[in-house]
Write a protein that holds these residues in place. Structure first.
Motif, PDB file in Angstrom:
ATOM      1  N   VAL A   6       0.814  -1.039   0.043  1.00 51.73           N
ATOM      2  CA  VAL A   6       0.077  -0.119   0.243  1.00 51.73           C
ATOM      3  C   VAL A   6       0.805   1.214  -0.010  1.00 51.73           C
ATOM      4  CG1 VAL A   6      -1.687   1.352   1.297  1.00 51.73           C
ATOM      5  CG2 VAL A   6      -1.800  -0.991   1.367  1.00 51.73           C
ATOM      6  N   TYR A   7       0.555   2.350  -0.892  1.00 53.26           N
ATOM      7  CA  TYR A   7       1.279   3.372  -0.922  1.00 53.26           C
ATOM      8  C   TYR A   7       1.185   4.039   0.610  1.00 53.26           C
ATOM      9  CZ  TYR A   7       2.187   8.356  -1.888  1.00 53.26           C
ATOM     10  OH  TYR A   7       2.539   9.606  -2.069  1.00 53.26           O
ATOM     11  N   TYR A   8       2.454   4.602   0.994  1.00 54.87           N
ATOM     12  CA  TYR A   8       2.515   5.081   2.268  1.00 54.87           C
ATOM     13  C   TYR A   8       3.042   6.547   1.830  1.00 54.87           C
ATOM     14  CZ  TYR A   8       4.411   6.417   6.832  1.00 54.87           C
ATOM     15  OH  TYR A   8       4.561   7.304   8.122  1.00 54.87           O
ATOM     16  N   THR A   9       4.092   7.115   1.309  1.00 54.26           N
ATOM     17  CA  THR A   9       4.496   8.409   1.084  1.00 54.26           C
ATOM     18  C   THR A   9       5.359   8.462   0.107  1.00 54.26           C
ATOM     19  OG1 THR A   9       5.156  10.638   2.306  1.00 54.26           O
ATOM     20  CG2 THR A   9       6.308   8.430   2.785  1.00 54.26           C
ATOM     21  N   GLU A  10       5.592   9.687  -0.397  1.00 54.55           N
ATOM     22  CA  GLU A  10       6.632  10.201  -1.318  1.00 54.55           C
ATOM     23  C   GLU A  10       7.502  11.277  -0.840  1.00 54.55           C
ATOM     24  OE1 GLU A  10       7.515  10.140  -6.207  1.00 54.55           O
ATOM     25  OE2 GLU A  10       5.711  11.037  -5.171  1.00 54.55           O
ATOM     26  N   PHE A  11       8.705  11.132  -1.066  1.00 52.25           N
ATOM     27  CA  PHE A  11       9.597  12.410  -0.586  1.00 52.25           C
ATOM     28  C   PHE A  11      10.755  12.634  -1.292  1.00 52.25           C
ATOM     29  CE2 PHE A  11      10.271   8.611   1.871  1.00 52.25           C
ATOM     30  CZ  PHE A  11      11.566   8.490   1.607  1.00 52.25           C
ATOM     31  N   HIS A  12      11.293  13.765  -1.130  1.00 50.99           N
ATOM     32  CA  HIS A  12      12.641  14.108  -1.809  1.00 50.99           C
ATOM     33  C   HIS A  12      13.564  13.571  -0.912  1.00 50.99           C
ATOM     34  CE1 HIS A  12      12.778  17.518   1.116  1.00 50.99           C
ATOM     35  NE2 HIS A  12      14.056  17.491   0.891  1.00 50.99           N
ATOM     36  N   ILE A  13      14.665  13.133  -1.432  1.00 51.53           N
ATOM     37  CA  ILE A  13      15.847  12.764  -0.563  1.00 51.53           C
ATOM     38  C   ILE A  13      16.824  13.712  -0.108  1.00 51.53           C
ATOM     39  CG2 ILE A  13      18.000  11.039  -0.410  1.00 51.53           C
ATOM     40  CD1 ILE A  13      16.362   9.444  -2.355  1.00 51.53           C
ATOM     41  N   ALA A  14      16.740  14.081   1.305  1.00 59.72           N
ATOM     42  CA  ALA A  14      17.444  15.174   1.700  1.00 59.72           C
ATOM     43  C   ALA A  14      19.086  15.126   1.788  1.00 59.72           C
ATOM     44  CB  ALA A  14      16.803  15.545   3.175  1.00 59.72           C
ATOM     45  N   GLY A  15      19.727  16.012   1.741  1.00 62.06           N
ATOM     46  CA  GLY A  15      21.328  16.030   2.028  1.00 62.06           C
ATOM     47  C   GLY A  15      22.022  15.437   0.870  1.00 62.06           C
ATOM     48  N   VAL A  16      21.274  15.185  -0.307  1.00 61.15           N
ATOM     49  CA  VAL A  16      22.098  14.294  -1.262  1.00 61.15           C
ATOM     50  C   VAL A  16      23.583  14.979  -1.759  1.00 61.15           C
ATOM     51  CG1 VAL A  16      20.010  13.483  -2.522  1.00 61.15           C
ATOM     52  CG2 VAL A  16      21.018  15.608  -3.545  1.00 61.15           C
ATOM     53  N   GLN A  17      23.528  16.566  -1.740  1.00 59.56           N
ATOM     54  CA  GLN A  17      24.853  17.132  -2.124  1.00 59.56           C
ATOM     55  C   GLN A  17      25.932  16.904  -0.869  1.00 59.56           C
ATOM     56  OE1 GLN A  17      21.985  18.379  -1.029  1.00 59.56           O
ATOM     57  NE2 GLN A  17      22.297  20.412  -0.014  1.00 59.56           N
ATOM     58  N   TYR A  18      25.541  16.565   0.312  1.00 56.42           N
ATOM     59  CA  TYR A  18      26.470  15.773   1.292  1.00 56.42           C
ATOM     60  C   TYR A  18      27.010  14.709   1.481  1.00 56.42           C
ATOM     61  CZ  TYR A  18      24.659  20.697   2.736  1.00 56.42           C
ATOM     62  OH  TYR A  18      24.156  21.921   2.655  1.00 56.42           O
ATOM     63  N   HIS A  19      26.531  13.815   0.606  1.00 58.65           N
ATOM     64  CA  HIS A  19      26.834  12.352   0.680  1.00 58.65           C
ATOM     65  C   HIS A  19      27.335  11.922  -0.553  1.00 58.65           C
ATOM     66  CE1 HIS A  19      25.391  12.738   4.771  1.00 58.65           C
ATOM     67  NE2 HIS A  19      24.261  13.275   4.292  1.00 58.65           N
ATOM     68  N   GLU A  20      27.227  10.555  -1.025  1.00 61.16           N
ATOM     69  CA  GLU A  20      27.662  10.177  -2.138  1.00 61.16           C
ATOM     70  C   GLU A  20      26.741   9.898  -3.081  1.00 61.16           C
ATOM     71  OE1 GLU A  20      28.122   8.341   0.746  1.00 61.16           O
ATOM     72  OE2 GLU A  20      30.032   9.560   1.533  1.00 61.16           O
ATOM     73  N   ALA A  21      25.745  10.547  -3.007  1.00 61.49           N
ATOM     74  CA  ALA A  21      24.717  10.302  -4.436  1.00 61.49           C
ATOM     75  C   ALA A  21      25.335  10.839  -5.559  1.00 61.49           C
ATOM     76  CB  ALA A  21      23.500  11.364  -4.036  1.00 61.49           C
ATOM     77  N   ILE A  22      26.037  11.867  -5.766  1.00 64.48           N
ATOM     78  CA  ILE A  22      26.494  12.193  -6.806  1.00 64.48           C
ATOM     79  C   ILE A  22      27.514  11.260  -7.671  1.00 64.48           C
ATOM     80  CG2 ILE A  22      28.588  13.658  -6.139  1.00 64.48           C
ATOM     81  CD1 ILE A  22      26.247  14.770  -8.951  1.00 64.48           C
ATOM     82  N   GLU A  23      28.055  10.285  -6.815  1.00 65.77           N
ATOM     83  CA  GLU A  23      28.904   9.515  -7.367  1.00 65.77           C
ATOM     84  C   GLU A  23      28.134   8.069  -8.061  1.00 65.77           C
ATOM     85  OE1 GLU A  23      31.788   8.280  -4.514  1.00 65.77           O
ATOM     86  OE2 GLU A  23      32.087  10.578  -3.961  1.00 65.77           O
ATOM     87  N   VAL A  24      26.957   8.144  -7.671  1.00 68.80           N
ATOM     88  CA  VAL A  24      26.194   6.819  -8.027  1.00 68.80           C
ATOM     89  C   VAL A  24      24.937   7.136  -8.971  1.00 68.80           C
ATOM     90  CG1 VAL A  24      27.057   5.165  -6.240  1.00 68.80           C
ATOM     91  CG2 VAL A  24      25.004   6.541  -5.818  1.00 68.80           C
ATOM     92  N   MET A  25      24.579   8.422  -8.907  1.00 71.57           N
ATOM     93  CA  MET A  25      23.609   8.936  -9.947  1.00 71.57           C
ATOM     94  C   MET A  25      23.499   8.436 -11.118  1.00 71.57           C
ATOM     95  SD  MET A  25      21.686  12.472  -9.854  1.00 71.57           S
ATOM     96  CE  MET A  25      22.309  12.882  -8.510  1.00 71.57           C
ATOM     97  N   ASP A  26      24.647   8.230 -11.959  1.00 67.70           N
ATOM     98  CA  ASP A  26      24.553   7.578 -13.461  1.00 67.70           C
ATOM     99  C   ASP A  26      24.163   6.183 -13.271  1.00 67.70           C
ATOM    100  OD1 ASP A  26      25.310  10.019 -14.340  1.00 67.70           O
ATOM    101  OD2 ASP A  26      27.399   9.357 -14.638  1.00 67.70           O
ATOM    102  N   GLN A  27      24.319   5.510 -12.180  1.00 72.36           N
ATOM    103  CA  GLN A  27      23.876   4.118 -12.001  1.00 72.36           C
ATOM    104  C   GLN A  27      22.208   3.962 -11.865  1.00 72.36           C
ATOM    105  OE1 GLN A  27      26.697   1.938  -9.198  1.00 72.36           O
ATOM    106  NE2 GLN A  27      28.395   3.532 -10.009  1.00 72.36           N
ATOM    107  N   MET A  28      21.915   4.946 -11.177  1.00 69.58           N
ATOM    108  CA  MET A  28      20.720   4.911 -10.234  1.00 69.58           C
ATOM    109  C   MET A  28      19.573   5.037 -11.521  1.00 69.58           C
ATOM    110  SD  MET A  28      21.052   7.097  -7.139  1.00 69.58           S
ATOM    111  CE  MET A  28      19.634   6.648  -6.146  1.00 69.58           C
ATOM    112  N   LYS A  29      18.475   4.296 -11.321  1.00 72.90           N
ATOM    113  CA  LYS A  29      17.362   4.291 -12.225  1.00 72.90           C
ATOM    114  C   LYS A  29      16.007   4.423 -11.507  1.00 72.90           C
ATOM    115  CE  LYS A  29      19.304   0.548 -15.000  1.00 72.90           C
ATOM    116  NZ  LYS A  29      19.968   0.345 -13.986  1.00 72.90           N
ATOM    117  N   VAL A  30      15.066   5.000 -11.945  1.00 72.59           N
ATOM    118  CA  VAL A  30      13.754   5.032 -11.376  1.00 72.59           C
ATOM    119  C   VAL A  30      13.176   3.536 -11.074  1.00 72.59           C
ATOM    120  CG1 VAL A  30      11.238   5.691 -11.686  1.00 72.59           C
ATOM    121  CG2 VAL A  30      13.050   7.108 -12.191  1.00 72.59           C
ATOM    122  N   GLY A  31      12.938   3.355  -9.963  1.00 71.24           N
ATOM    123  CA  GLY A  31      12.237   1.921  -9.650  1.00 71.24           C
ATOM    124  C   GLY A  31      13.430   1.464  -8.852  1.00 71.24           C
ATOM    125  N   ASP A  32      14.596   1.605  -8.750  1.00 73.18           N
ATOM    126  CA  ASP A  32      15.603   0.983  -8.013  1.00 73.18           C
ATOM    127  C   ASP A  32      15.433   0.930  -6.484  1.00 73.18           C
ATOM    128  OD1 ASP A  32      17.356   0.226 -10.080  1.00 73.18           O
ATOM    129  OD2 ASP A  32      18.890   1.956  -9.804  1.00 73.18           O
TER     130      ASP A  32
END
Length: 109
Positions: A6-32
């Protein structure tokens, strides 16, 4: 017919600029799949919930969304949530680049 999730919530992921998100962003796909981990040692938020893509820390659940997540994680029920990447907006402001959707899974009887 019983729903498996059951759907619960949707939210932005906070603090991506302070962690390693930029390093894996190319690997990430919607639905992962994403993983929630309680961050009890966080100096800024006693209810902090970190978000991981594989073994990479990509950010946090926003503070306004953490209370229910941390309560379930604290009692060992974190497996009731299925969290997936719902939006990837590479040209957006860092706080709006990555979004997640959380669904509650039916407990196995």
């Amino acid at each position: 017919m019983k729903k498996d999730k059951v759907y619960y919530t949707e939210f932005h992921i906070a603090g991506v600029q302070y962690h390693e998100a930029i390093e894996v962003m190319d690997q990430m796909k919607v639905g992962d799949m994403l993983r929630l981990v309680r961050d009890e040692d966080n100096n800024y938020d006693k209810n902090a919930v970190a978000i991981f893509f594989g073994d990479t820390h990509i950010g946090y659940v926003p503070r306004c969304e953490t209370e229910a997540f941390c309560q379930f994680l604290d009692v060992g029920w974190g497996d009731i949530f299925e969290v997936r990447l719902s939006k990837k907006l590479v040209d957006a402001h860092p706080e709006n680049r990555l979004w997640a959707v959380a669904k509650i899974l039916r407990r196995k009887e």
